[in-house]
Design an enzyme around this catalytic site. Structure first.
Site, PDB file in Angstrom:
ATOM      1  CB  THR A  44       3.121  -2.400  -5.333  1.00  0.00           C
ATOM      2  OG1 THR A  44       2.900  -3.820  -5.344  1.00  0.00           O
ATOM      3  CG2 THR A  44       4.099  -2.059  -4.224  1.00  0.00           C
ATOM      4  CG  ASP A  52      -1.950  -1.154   1.147  1.00  0.00           C
ATOM      5  OD1 ASP A  52      -2.680  -1.255   0.148  1.00  0.00           O
ATOM      6  OD2 ASP A  52      -1.971  -1.964   2.093  1.00  0.00           O
ATOM      7  CG  HIS A  53       4.617   1.339   0.112  1.00  0.00           C
ATOM      8  ND1 HIS A  53       4.604   0.462   1.174  1.00  0.00           N
ATOM      9  CD2 HIS A  53       5.545   0.846  -0.749  1.00  0.00           C
ATOM     10  CE1 HIS A  53       5.482  -0.500   0.972  1.00  0.00           C
ATOM     11  NE2 HIS A  53       6.070  -0.286  -0.195  1.00  0.00           N
ATOM     12  N   GLY A  54       3.985   3.551  -2.764  1.00  0.00           N
ATOM     13  CA  GLY A  54       4.848   3.638  -3.929  1.00  0.00           C
ATOM     14  C   GLY A  54       6.223   4.098  -3.487  1.00  0.00           C
TER      15      GLY A  54
END
Length: 238
Positions: free
Chosen positions: A197, A149-151
Site C-alpha cells: 500500500t 510504500d510497504h507491505g
C-alpha cells in the site's frame, strides 16, 4: 480520473534521458525522454519517470513522477476505484461493517445522518475486521508527498480519511492493483497482510486515521517491492 495503464515491459531508459552516476533502476521501471536523474538516486521497480522530469530524490516502487523537481503524481495501477463498485474478482467490496462482511479492500462503516450532524461508527471486535491495538493519525502531508510504500507480513490496517481526501494504492502482488479514493469517513480501505500500500494525492486538509491490529513491529514490514511480491506468492501457494 483516468487509470494509469499497466505495462509489462523490461526496464527502459529513453536514449535522450540523462542518468547520473550510481543510479539504481529497478525491474520494469521506465525513464522517459529528456528526463534527468541525479546521481545516487534509486528508482524502484515498475516506477515511471515522465518525460522531462527532473528526479532529485528516490522514487518508490510503482510511482509515477512528473515535474521539476519530480513529485509523485500517481502510482501505476489497473483501475481507479469508485468505492461503490467491485474492485476485482479476488477482492470484492465488503458489506457494511457490523454484519457478516465478505473479504474486501473497501469497507463501509455504519453512518447515521441527523439534523445536528452525521455520526459514523463501528464496534471494535463486532464489526471491525480485527481488534484494534494501535492508532495512527497522518496529516499535513506536503503537496506531492506520499506515505506507506510497504507491505506487512501479519498486520491488518483500516484506513479512514476523516477530513479532506487522499488516494490509496492497494496491490496484492499477484496482478490485482487498484487505487481507491477516500473522501468520506464512512468509506475505508482495508489493508490485509500481504498487500502493498501507498497513500498519496492528499488534499491540504487531509487527515488520515489508521487503525492497526498490533503494536509497532519493524520486523513485520516489507519495504522492498520485489521481496514483497515473492512473499505474496509464497503466502498464496502455502
Amino acid at each position: 480520473m483516468r487509470a494509469e495503464p499497466t505495462w509489462h515491459r523490461p526496464t527502459s531508459i529513453h536514449p535522450t534521458a540523462s542518468v547520473g552516476a550510481d543510479v539504481r533502476i529497478g525491474r520494469g521501471a521506465r525513464v522517459g525522454a529528456h528526463a534527468v536523474v541525479a546521481p545516487g538516486v534509486r528508482i524502484g521497480p515498475e516506477a515511471l519517470v515522465a518525460p522531462s522530469a527532473v528526479v532529485e530524490w528516490d522514487v518508490p516502487a510503482l510511482a509515477v513522477v512528473h515535474g521539476s523537481p519530480a513529485r509523485v503524481r500517481s502510482y501505476r495501477h489497473d483501475r481507479y476505484v469508485d468505492p461503490a463498485s467491485p474492485l476485482c474478482e479476488r477482492h470484492g467490496v465488503g458489506v457494511a461493517l457490523g454484519g457478516a462482511a465478505t473479504p474486501g479492500w473497501v469497507r463501509r462503516l455504519a453512518q447515521v445522518g441527523q439534523a445536528r450532524g452525521t455520526l459514523t461508527h463501528a464496534h471494535v471486535g463486532a464489526g471491525l475486521p480485527f481488534t484494534v491495538r494501535r492508532v495512527m493519525v497522518v496529516r499535513d502531508v506536503p503537496a506531492g508527498g506520499h506515505r506507506g510504500d510497504h507491505g506487512h507480513r501479519t498486520l491488518h490496517e483500516l484506513l479512514i480519511c476523516v477530513a479532506g481526501s487522499c488516494d490509496v494504492l492497494l496491490d496484492d502482488g499477484l496482478g490485482c492493483r487498484v487505487v481507491v479514493h477516500l473522501a468520506d469517513p464512512s468509506v475505508t480501505a482495508y489493508v490485509a497482510p500481504a498487500v502493498w500500500t501507498a497513500q498519496f494525492n492528499h488534499s491540504p486538509d487531509a487527515v488520515l486515521v489508521i487503525l492497526a491490529s498490533a503494536p509497532y513491529d519493524p520486523g513485520d514490514y516489507i519495504d522492498d517491492y520485489d521481496a514483497f511480491v515473492a512473499f505474496a506468492r509464497t503466502t498464496t501457494s502455502s
